[in-house]
Design a protein around this motif. Sequence first.
Motif, PDB file in Angstrom:
ATOM      1  N   VAL A   1     -43.932  20.691 -50.925  1.00 39.18           N
ATOM      2  CA  VAL A   1     -44.370  22.041 -50.098  1.00 39.18           C
ATOM      3  C   VAL A   1     -45.185  22.629 -51.010  1.00 39.18           C
ATOM      4  O   VAL A   1     -45.123  23.220 -52.221  1.00 39.18           O
ATOM      5  N   CYS A   2     -46.444  23.477 -50.352  1.00 42.92           N
ATOM      6  CA  CYS A   2     -47.225  24.166 -51.115  1.00 42.92           C
ATOM      7  C   CYS A   2     -46.959  25.542 -50.336  1.00 42.92           C
ATOM      8  O   CYS A   2     -47.436  25.662 -49.253  1.00 42.92           O
ATOM      9  N   ILE A   3     -46.813  26.636 -51.140  1.00 44.06           N
ATOM     10  CA  ILE A   3     -46.375  28.048 -50.575  1.00 44.06           C
ATOM     11  C   ILE A   3     -47.616  28.780 -51.190  1.00 44.06           C
ATOM     12  O   ILE A   3     -47.837  28.892 -52.323  1.00 44.06           O
ATOM     13  N   ILE A   4     -48.152  29.520 -49.989  1.00 39.96           N
ATOM     14  CA  ILE A   4     -49.286  30.432 -50.277  1.00 39.96           C
ATOM     15  C   ILE A   4     -48.752  31.821 -50.126  1.00 39.96           C
ATOM     16  O   ILE A   4     -48.501  32.321 -49.301  1.00 39.96           O
ATOM     17  N   GLY A   5     -48.635  32.573 -51.175  1.00 42.99           N
ATOM     18  CA  GLY A   5     -48.413  33.908 -51.619  1.00 42.99           C
ATOM     19  C   GLY A   5     -46.958  33.953 -52.154  1.00 42.99           C
ATOM     20  O   GLY A   5     -45.897  33.183 -51.989  1.00 42.99           O
ATOM     21  N   GLY A   6     -46.783  34.702 -53.573  1.00 45.53           N
ATOM     22  CA  GLY A   6     -45.701  34.669 -53.964  1.00 45.53           C
ATOM     23  C   GLY A   6     -44.852  35.941 -54.058  1.00 45.53           C
ATOM     24  O   GLY A   6     -44.396  36.534 -55.095  1.00 45.53           O
ATOM     25  N   GLY A   7     -44.795  36.761 -53.009  1.00 46.89           N
ATOM     26  CA  GLY A   7     -44.076  37.853 -52.937  1.00 46.89           C
ATOM     27  C   GLY A   7     -42.586  37.452 -52.483  1.00 46.89           C
ATOM     28  O   GLY A   7     -42.166  36.622 -52.779  1.00 46.89           O
ATOM     29  N   ALA A   8     -42.023  38.380 -51.691  1.00 45.99           N
ATOM     30  CA  ALA A   8     -40.585  38.306 -51.319  1.00 45.99           C
ATOM     31  C   ALA A   8     -40.457  37.033 -50.802  1.00 45.99           C
ATOM     32  O   ALA A   8     -39.498  36.117 -50.965  1.00 45.99           O
ATOM     33  N   ALA A   9     -41.236  36.711 -49.645  1.00 44.12           N
ATOM     34  CA  ALA A   9     -41.081  35.547 -48.798  1.00 44.12           C
ATOM     35  C   ALA A   9     -41.257  34.234 -49.534  1.00 44.12           C
ATOM     36  O   ALA A   9     -40.606  33.270 -49.762  1.00 44.12           O
ATOM     37  N   GLY A  10     -42.343  34.255 -50.311  1.00 43.95           N
ATOM     38  CA  GLY A  10     -42.915  32.978 -50.939  1.00 43.95           C
ATOM     39  C   GLY A  10     -41.795  32.815 -52.323  1.00 43.95           C
ATOM     40  O   GLY A  10     -41.496  31.410 -52.453  1.00 43.95           O
ATOM     41  N   THR A  11     -41.392  33.559 -52.879  1.00 43.01           N
ATOM     42  CA  THR A  11     -40.724  33.315 -54.042  1.00 43.01           C
ATOM     43  C   THR A  11     -39.384  32.943 -53.251  1.00 43.01           C
ATOM     44  O   THR A  11     -38.581  31.989 -54.337  1.00 43.01           O
ATOM     45  N   TYR A  12     -38.759  33.472 -52.630  1.00 47.43           N
ATOM     46  CA  TYR A  12     -37.358  32.990 -51.858  1.00 47.43           C
ATOM     47  C   TYR A  12     -37.387  31.550 -51.577  1.00 47.43           C
ATOM     48  O   TYR A  12     -36.703  30.896 -51.709  1.00 47.43           O
ATOM     49  N   ALA A  13     -38.491  31.265 -50.884  1.00 54.56           N
ATOM     50  CA  ALA A  13     -38.851  29.864 -50.317  1.00 54.56           C
ATOM     51  C   ALA A  13     -38.751  28.906 -51.470  1.00 54.56           C
ATOM     52  O   ALA A  13     -38.355  27.749 -51.344  1.00 54.56           O
ATOM     53  N   ALA A  14     -39.515  29.286 -52.389  1.00 57.30           N
ATOM     54  CA  ALA A  14     -39.582  28.355 -53.554  1.00 57.30           C
ATOM     55  C   ALA A  14     -38.415  27.917 -54.259  1.00 57.30           C
ATOM     56  O   ALA A  14     -38.162  27.128 -54.478  1.00 57.30           O
ATOM     57  N   ILE A  15     -37.449  29.055 -54.354  1.00 61.77           N
ATOM     58  CA  ILE A  15     -36.233  29.014 -55.093  1.00 61.77           C
ATOM     59  C   ILE A  15     -35.234  28.274 -54.123  1.00 61.77           C
ATOM     60  O   ILE A  15     -34.509  27.340 -54.558  1.00 61.77           O
ATOM     61  N   ARG A  16     -35.217  28.469 -52.628  1.00 69.09           N
ATOM     62  CA  ARG A  16     -34.210  27.853 -51.941  1.00 69.09           C
ATOM     63  C   ARG A  16     -34.817  26.366 -51.845  1.00 69.09           C
ATOM     64  O   ARG A  16     -33.900  25.428 -51.816  1.00 69.09           O
ATOM     65  N   LEU A  17     -35.978  25.932 -51.816  1.00 66.22           N
ATOM     66  CA  LEU A  17     -36.374  24.564 -51.727  1.00 66.22           C
ATOM     67  C   LEU A  17     -36.029  23.796 -52.985  1.00 66.22           C
ATOM     68  O   LEU A  17     -35.656  22.815 -52.900  1.00 66.22           O
ATOM     69  N   ARG A  18     -36.177  24.520 -54.208  1.00 69.22           N
ATOM     70  CA  ARG A  18     -35.940  23.925 -55.406  1.00 69.22           C
ATOM     71  C   ARG A  18     -34.271  23.645 -55.570  1.00 69.22           C
ATOM     72  O   ARG A  18     -33.912  22.642 -55.794  1.00 69.22           O
ATOM     73  N   GLN A  19     -33.362  24.429 -54.755  1.00 68.75           N
ATOM     74  CA  GLN A  19     -32.072  24.376 -54.807  1.00 68.75           C
ATOM     75  C   GLN A  19     -31.726  23.382 -54.039  1.00 68.75           C
ATOM     76  O   GLN A  19     -30.713  22.605 -54.260  1.00 68.75           O
ATOM     77  N   MET A  20     -32.887  22.762 -53.038  1.00 73.23           N
ATOM     78  CA  MET A  20     -32.306  21.721 -52.106  1.00 73.23           C
ATOM     79  C   MET A  20     -33.247  20.556 -52.685  1.00 73.23           C
ATOM     80  O   MET A  20     -33.582  19.484 -51.829  1.00 73.23           O
ATOM     81  N   ASN A  21     -33.249  20.697 -53.771  1.00 74.83           N
ATOM     82  CA  ASN A  21     -34.035  19.257 -54.629  1.00 74.83           C
ATOM     83  C   ASN A  21     -35.534  18.950 -54.015  1.00 74.83           C
ATOM     84  O   ASN A  21     -35.942  17.661 -54.057  1.00 74.83           O
ATOM     85  N   LYS A  22     -36.161  20.007 -53.549  1.00 80.47           N
ATOM     86  CA  LYS A  22     -37.437  19.545 -53.112  1.00 80.47           C
ATOM     87  C   LYS A  22     -38.460  20.293 -54.261  1.00 80.47           C
ATOM     88  O   LYS A  22     -38.170  21.249 -54.649  1.00 80.47           O
ATOM     89  N   ASN A  23     -39.666  19.603 -54.265  1.00 86.87           N
ATOM     90  CA  ASN A  23     -40.615  20.122 -55.513  1.00 86.87           C
ATOM     91  C   ASN A  23     -41.514  20.917 -54.606  1.00 86.87           C
ATOM     92  O   ASN A  23     -42.098  20.567 -53.738  1.00 86.87           O
ATOM     93  N   VAL A  24     -41.927  21.786 -55.333  1.00 82.84           N
ATOM     94  CA  VAL A  24     -42.757  22.940 -54.648  1.00 82.84           C
ATOM     95  C   VAL A  24     -44.171  23.490 -55.734  1.00 82.84           C
ATOM     96  O   VAL A  24     -44.015  23.069 -56.897  1.00 82.84           O
ATOM     97  N   VAL A  25     -44.969  24.215 -55.324  1.00 84.33           N
ATOM     98  CA  VAL A  25     -46.070  24.908 -55.795  1.00 84.33           C
ATOM     99  C   VAL A  25     -46.194  26.020 -55.035  1.00 84.33           C
ATOM    100  O   VAL A  25     -46.395  25.982 -53.814  1.00 84.33           O
ATOM    101  N   VAL A  26     -46.289  27.211 -55.801  1.00 81.20           N
ATOM    102  CA  VAL A  26     -46.673  28.536 -55.271  1.00 81.20           C
ATOM    103  C   VAL A  26     -48.050  28.967 -55.836  1.00 81.20           C
ATOM    104  O   VAL A  26     -48.216  29.037 -57.064  1.00 81.20           O
ATOM    105  N   VAL A  27     -48.959  29.499 -54.738  1.00 83.19           N
ATOM    106  CA  VAL A  27     -50.237  29.982 -55.272  1.00 83.19           C
ATOM    107  C   VAL A  27     -50.321  31.445 -54.963  1.00 83.19           C
ATOM    108  O   VAL A  27     -49.995  31.616 -54.104  1.00 83.19           O
ATOM    109  N   GLU A  28     -50.443  31.878 -56.294  1.00 80.02           N
ATOM    110  CA  GLU A  28     -50.521  33.560 -56.122  1.00 80.02           C
ATOM    111  C   GLU A  28     -51.616  34.164 -56.593  1.00 80.02           C
ATOM    112  O   GLU A  28     -51.713  33.796 -57.922  1.00 80.02           O
ATOM    113  N   LYS A  29     -52.623  34.998 -56.048  1.00 76.29           N
ATOM    114  CA  LYS A  29     -53.561  35.620 -56.747  1.00 76.29           C
ATOM    115  C   LYS A  29     -53.525  36.643 -57.657  1.00 76.29           C
ATOM    116  O   LYS A  29     -54.253  37.052 -58.575  1.00 76.29           O
ATOM    117  N   LYS A  30     -52.377  37.128 -57.616  1.00 71.97           N
ATOM    118  CA  LYS A  30     -51.818  38.082 -58.643  1.00 71.97           C
ATOM    119  C   LYS A  30     -51.461  37.672 -60.134  1.00 71.97           C
ATOM    120  O   LYS A  30     -50.924  36.581 -59.795  1.00 71.97           O
TER     121      LYS A  30
END
Length: 455
Positions: free
Chosen positions: A20-49
């Motif tokens: 999964v590629c997550i675009i945006g690392g705010g509340a939604a993007g951070t939550y999605a990334a952590i939950r996916l990692r908890q489910m043993n999925k590998n992710v990358v988060v792209v954040e402009k800040k």
Amino acid sequence: MKTNIDNIRDIPTDIITRDVCIIGGGAAGTYAAIRLRQMNKNVVVVEKKPCLGGHTMTYFGSESGGRAVDYGVRYFQDLPTVRNFFAHFEVPLEQVPFDRDPELFDFRAGKGICPVSRLDADVATARYRAQLSRYPYLSAGFQLPEPVPEDLLLPFGQFIMKHDLWAFINTIGGFINPLGDWPRQPTLYVMKYANPNVLEGMRTGFVRPVDGNNSTIYIAAQRELGEDVLLKTRVVAIDRDRTDGWSFVIVQKAEDQKVCLIRARWIIVTIPPTLENMGCFDMGSDESRLFSQFQNTHLYTAVVRMKGLPPKACYMNRGADDQFKRPKLPGILVLASNDAVDLNTIQFGSPMPLSEEELKCAIAEDILSLQQHLGIDFTAPEFLAIGDHSPYQLTVSADAINKGFYRELNDLQGNRKTLYTGAAFESHNTPQIWEFTEALLKKFVFPSFERNLAT
């Protein structure tokens, strides 16, 4: 609007492959990334800040005496989703009563606003709660029935008059002022923002980290995600129509201008879906047609050093001569003192975007006006931090809602292996964004990976 990555001359040789590629690392993007990692999925988060957190902003400096000064998200509703997410990072929470009693004041006219009686406010709030209870489907996302109930389409100002909620507005008006011209917005948006959990928090209290630093979980999430977070990185182009089952995302890092190719099975978009933000996407006709209808307001926050403001002071700007007590904008919405000595937080609303210099000048003018009318001698503001939360409150017209805008918006979910989450799909309430994101992952992403594993 469509961009084909194959037409880009220099395809990057650096390739990142993720589920999964997550675009945006705010509340939604951070939550999605952590939950996916908890489910043993590998992710990358792209954040402009340069950091995760989105609307959560915290100031640290010598002026704060080591204390955290939050000038974005201040509190969280006391919900299991919130407690579970903080518990994952072992961040203890404390119950915080919503006990700050703001002084209602028209900054421009120099008039105080007399609050209504507590009894009248409570009675009107109960009437508003009763209206909320008619629409339980508003608790998560915009799953609206057809036809959409007439009251949800009414401008909220008319809804107030229809249900005699004037005393409620005296209480809640300052809270919903960040929504912009809320008396003319469909009632649907105010109900999503001032939802039952928010009202309960205002009655019984909210929660926040014991150390007062709301950015703690985002710092911990960044540490946990490690190299799976690409900070100060922007999306250059996207191709979601490949026949090999992958989506390609080309990104560029600001520091060294390095370009990378991300290859992912799913893309989760958490940034506000305005045409400006989505310009690098290979948007289809439905996406561009829907996203082009969004309108928004502009919200800014700041931390200023100012000596002379009374301890525990909180001035809420209200329009003395306005029917709904809305302040004139652009203007300060709230000026509040902080636990850190001489530090104050400001919330500022505007119907149009402002440069940093324009914002500072407007804030200084409002503070000077307030000082003159109050007769309090405090120093000119020294700006220590500024937050831009724009575009804020994405809305469409009542006519568009009635014609099925949100049904069509929801139909985008899962198409072209893309999911959308964030405030535009829920509200500007972090706990509700987390709950919406959780439901989205359970519906689309988790089952698809389970099917792949089974085959």
